[in-house]
Each structure stands twice: as structure tokens, then as C-alpha cells.
Design a protein around this motif. Structure first.
Motif, short mmCIF file in Angstrom:
data_model
loop_
_atom_site.label_atom_id
_atom_site.label_comp_id
_atom_site.label_asym_id
_atom_site.label_seq_id
_atom_site.Cartn_x
_atom_site.Cartn_y
_atom_site.Cartn_z
N ALA A 1 -0.04 4.48 -0.24
CA ALA A 1 -1.09 5.77 -0.21
C ALA A 1 -0.29 6.80 -0.03
O ALA A 1 -0.56 7.98 -0.35
CB ALA A 1 -2.05 5.52 0.97
N ASP A 15 0.77 -1.15 -0.11
CA ASP A 15 -0.08 0.11 -0.10
C ASP A 15 0.75 1.24 -0.14
O ASP A 15 1.63 1.64 0.99
CB ASP A 15 -0.96 -0.01 1.01
N THR A 62 -3.53 5.87 -4.18
CA THR A 62 -4.87 6.46 -3.93
C THR A 62 -4.56 8.21 -4.37
O THR A 62 -3.69 8.63 -4.32
CB THR A 62 -5.28 6.69 -2.37
N VAL A 64 -11.05 7.72 -4.86
CA VAL A 64 -10.70 7.01 -5.97
C VAL A 64 -9.53 6.23 -5.55
O VAL A 64 -8.47 7.32 -5.32
CB VAL A 64 -10.66 7.98 -7.36
N GLY A 65 -9.34 5.05 -5.67
CA GLY A 65 -7.93 4.43 -5.50
C GLY A 65 -7.73 3.53 -6.53
O GLY A 65 -8.43 3.10 -7.35
N LYS A 104 -4.69 11.42 -1.07
CA LYS A 104 -3.70 12.01 0.01
C LYS A 104 -3.06 13.14 -0.86
O LYS A 104 -3.64 14.26 -0.92
CB LYS A 104 -2.80 11.08 0.45
C1 PLP Z 1 -5.48 6.78 3.50
C2 PLP Z 1 -4.95 5.61 3.27
C3 PLP Z 1 -5.48 4.92 2.30
C4 PLP Z 1 -6.67 5.43 1.22
O1 PLP Z 1 -7.76 5.03 1.13
P1 PLP Z 1 -8.87 5.70 0.19
O2 PLP Z 1 -10.17 4.67 0.43
O3 PLP Z 1 -8.40 5.65 -1.25
O4 PLP Z 1 -9.13 6.95 0.63
C5 PLP Z 1 -5.04 3.56 1.83
N1 PLP Z 1 -4.02 3.22 2.77
C6 PLP Z 1 -3.50 4.03 3.66
C7 PLP Z 1 -2.32 3.37 4.35
C8 PLP Z 1 -3.99 4.91 4.02
O5 PLP Z 1 -3.58 5.54 5.22
#
Ligand code: PLP
Length: 350
Positions: A182, A180, A207, A219-220, A210
Motif C-alpha cells: 500500500a 501488501d 492501492t 480502488v485497490g 495512499k
Molecule cells: C491503507 C492500507 C490499505 C488500503 O486499503 P484500501 O482498502 O485500498 O483503501 C491496504 N493495506 C494497508 C497496509 C494499508 O495501510
């Protein structure tokens, strides 16, 4: 590592006949659309949203593929990456039988999604430096372990995982490795996205919530070998990304210079905050961050939390995560917000 993906997929998912939407069944050119029970008059808005959204998000995928140096087939888009995490578990993990591995302290959605799907969650904690215990992770993996979830840069600790450790797990685990990313835009380290070409067991999550400032659009993206994204396409809800989001994201992606300016400012602010916060006597440890937040250990985090809350400043208490006793996570805000936070903390007296 390359594995037999199809063999890893749950039996019922392999047998699934996915929902076929009206728009994806018809491939010719149409001028009168009477196939999907939409309202043909329009929407009571300045723009029309009366038609169902593109189930394959073709324009958006084309754009995201170009930016990231992958093919359209390597992308799955979700209503937030949260949704993609859940879909991956649904595809590969048999409820009541299979398991996933997570490495706390980490983003709790992996565990929540595991439990939602009645999947066992094995925890292999990060070490004292918040790095992966790769041997322990690989030892913990059994034939029932279908997915290992890793997060780099890690939320909530802020550090990136060592690339060699990620590689070692990808090379040795005969299941799916989800990394992940993000917070990758804020990191000193590069994305491992290109590794999907040599490793069909790797899924990289990113994603727009952020660095791109689009959390509300949900949207991811998952990047992976087509052997995986084709299953993700089968289990997703047909119109999973709404038309407004698809349109607005395309607009936003054109403004990559704005995004870069904000990102650079944020990284500067993060470093400034780290320097300033070190001066405060009640701050015990400031953990180095590759993300848009800073994890801080205090003498008494609850007192700080309550004090800030009474001043209208809300931060995230991480004290209940393993190894994060007395830790709070601070998102880096605008320069003005950060100044206000610092001013409040400087006024704190035990
Ligand atoms: C914020 C975050 C996400 C993002 O999630 P969305 O559903 O795309 O908003 C994913 N993984 C991590 C570790 C995060 O902190």
C-alpha cells in the motif's frame, strides 16, 4: 515458488457457478440495451450513471497493466484492497478449519478478515527491528495454513521488509504469500511486483488510496498469476467497481506528474519532521519510515494523544499492538499541517 493453485482453492469455490451478468453474457455490438433492467432514460445528474459498470473494468485494467508491466490477466481490481484481502481468504481458507499467518505489529485488516471468515489467525511477531522472523513463520505454517500476509512498507511501523526475507517466504511456503505494498510509492525499496511472473503463489496488493490520493474512490489492485486472478474474478461481486470510480481513476492516472510532485514533497516533509521531532525531550524513538507516516515512541503516549486531540490534532494510537507500547502513528500532512503539529508539540509540557 510455483504451486498447484487449483488444489489449494476451497472445494465449494471450485464448484461455484459464478453469477453471470447481463452485460458479460452478450459480446456483440448492441444499440438497444434492454437486458439489465436499468433506467433507459438516464440519471438525475449532469452525467449519466444509469448503466451498470463494466464488471471486468477493461479500460482501467489495460491502463494499470501498461503502467506496471504486467498483462491484464495479472490484475484483479477491488472496491479497496480491503475487499481483495477478504476475497483471498474466501477463496483459499475453509472456515472453521484453515488458518492464515500475520506478523504483528501490522495492519489489522488481515486479522479482521480472517475472523470474519472464521479462519484461525496465527501470529508470528516481527523481531525487535520490525523485520520478519522468516524461520519462525515457516515453522508456524502447517498444512492448514493457506495464506501468509506480509506488509512492506509495514503499517504501522513504517519500515520495509528485507527483500531476501520476502523471497525466502515466497520460495518456501507452499501456499499463498500476500505482500501488501500500500505504501510502496514512498519507499526507497522497489516493488516486488515483477516476482509474480516466476512465483504463482505470490499476490502483490497495491492501492490508489495512499500516494494517488483517491481513498474515497475505493480502488485497490491485486497483481498475481492468472491462476489466482481467475479465481478472484469468480468470487467478486459482479459490478464491484462503480462507474464513477472507474472513470475518475482513469482521469487521475493521466496526472502522474502531480502524484510524483506530492509524493516527493511528502518524502521531504517526512524527513524534515524526523529531524525536528528528534529535538523534543519527551520523544523516545523515531522509527525510520518508508511510508507516508512516522511511528514515534514517547515516554507517555496517552498524554501526548490527549493533548494533541484537545488541540484538534488527531493521530493514531498504536499502543495496543504488540511491541508498540507508548507509540503513536503520525500521518505526514501538508507542510502547513506539519508545522502546526510541531508547534503544538513544542508547546507540550508534562
Ligand atoms: C491503507 C492500507 C490499505 C488500503 O486499503 P484500501 O482498502 O485500498 O483503501 C491496504 N493495506 C494497508 C497496509 C494499508 O495501510
Amino acid at each position: 515458488m510455483n504451486i498447484d493453485i487449483e488444489n489449494l482453492v476451497r472445494k465449494n469455490i471450485r464448484a461455484l457457478k459464478p453469477y453471470s451478468s447481463a452485460r458479460s453474457e452478450f459480446t456483440g455490438k448492441a444499440s438497444i440495451l434492454l437486458d439489465a433492467n436499468e433506467n433507459a432514460f438516464g440519471s438525475p445528474l449532469s452525467e449519466n450513471y444509469n448503466r451498470y459498470s463494466d464488471p471486468e473494468q477493461k479500460k482501467l485494467k489495460k491502463r494499470i497493466a501498461a503502467v506496471n508491466g504486467v498483462e491484464i490477466e495479472n490484475i484483479s481490481i477491488g472496491n479497496g484492497s480491503d475487499r481483495l484481502i477478504d476475497n483471498l481468504i474466501r477463496i483459499f481458507c475453509e472456515p472453521g478449519k484453515d488458518s492464515i499467518i500475520t506478523c504483528p505489529p501490522v495492519f489489522s485488516m488481515y486479522e479482521v478478515a480472517g475472523h470474519l471468515n472464521d479462519v484461525t489467525v496465527e501470529r508470528v511477531l516481527l523481531n525487535d527491528h520490525f523485520q520478519l522472523q522468516t524461520d519462525k513463520i515457516l515453522e508456524a505454517a502447517t498444512t492448514q495454513t493457506k495464506i501468509i500476509f506480509l506488509c512492506s512498507p509495514n503499517n504501522p511501523t513504517g519500515n520495509s521488509m528485507q527483500p531476501g526475507d520476502l523471497q525466502k517466504i515466497i520460495d518456501n511456503f507452499k501456499g499463498i504469500v500476500v505482500v501488501d505494498e500500500a505504501y510502496i510509492h514512498f519507499a526507497r525499496q522497489k516493488s516486488i511486483l515483477s516476482l509474480i511472473h516466476a512465483n504463482n503463489n505470490l499476490v502483490v496488493l497495491q492501492t490508489l488510496s495512499k500516494a494517488w490520493g483517491l481513498a474515497g474512490l475505493r480502488v485497490g489492485m491485486a497483481f498475481a498469476d492468472a491462476a489466482i486472478t481467475s479465481w478472484m474474478a469468480r468470487v467478486k461481486m459482479p459490478y464491484n467497481v462503480n462507474s464513477a470510480s472507474q472513470k475518475l481513476v482513469l482521469e487521475a492516472l493521466d496526472k502522474d506528474r502531480q502524484m510524483a510532485v506530492w509524493r516527493d514533497t511528502l518524502v521531504e516533509e517526512r524527513e524534515k519532521m524526523e529531524t525536528e521531532l528528534k529535538q523534543l525531550g519527551f520523544v523516545k524513538i523515531i522509527y525510520p519510515s518508508d511510508a507516508n507516516f512516522i511511528l514515534i515512541r514517547f515516554k507517555d503516549s496517552l498524554k501526548i494523544y490527549d493533548y494533541l486531540a484537545s488541540n484538534g490534532i488527531i493521530v493514531r494510537n498504536q499502543g495496543s499492538q504488540p511491541g508498540l507500547h507508548n507509540c503513536l502513528r503520525f500521518t505526514v500532512g501538508t507542510p502547513k499541517e506539519n508545522k502546526q503539529l510541531l508547534a503544538a508539540l513544542k508547546n507540550f509540557t508534562n
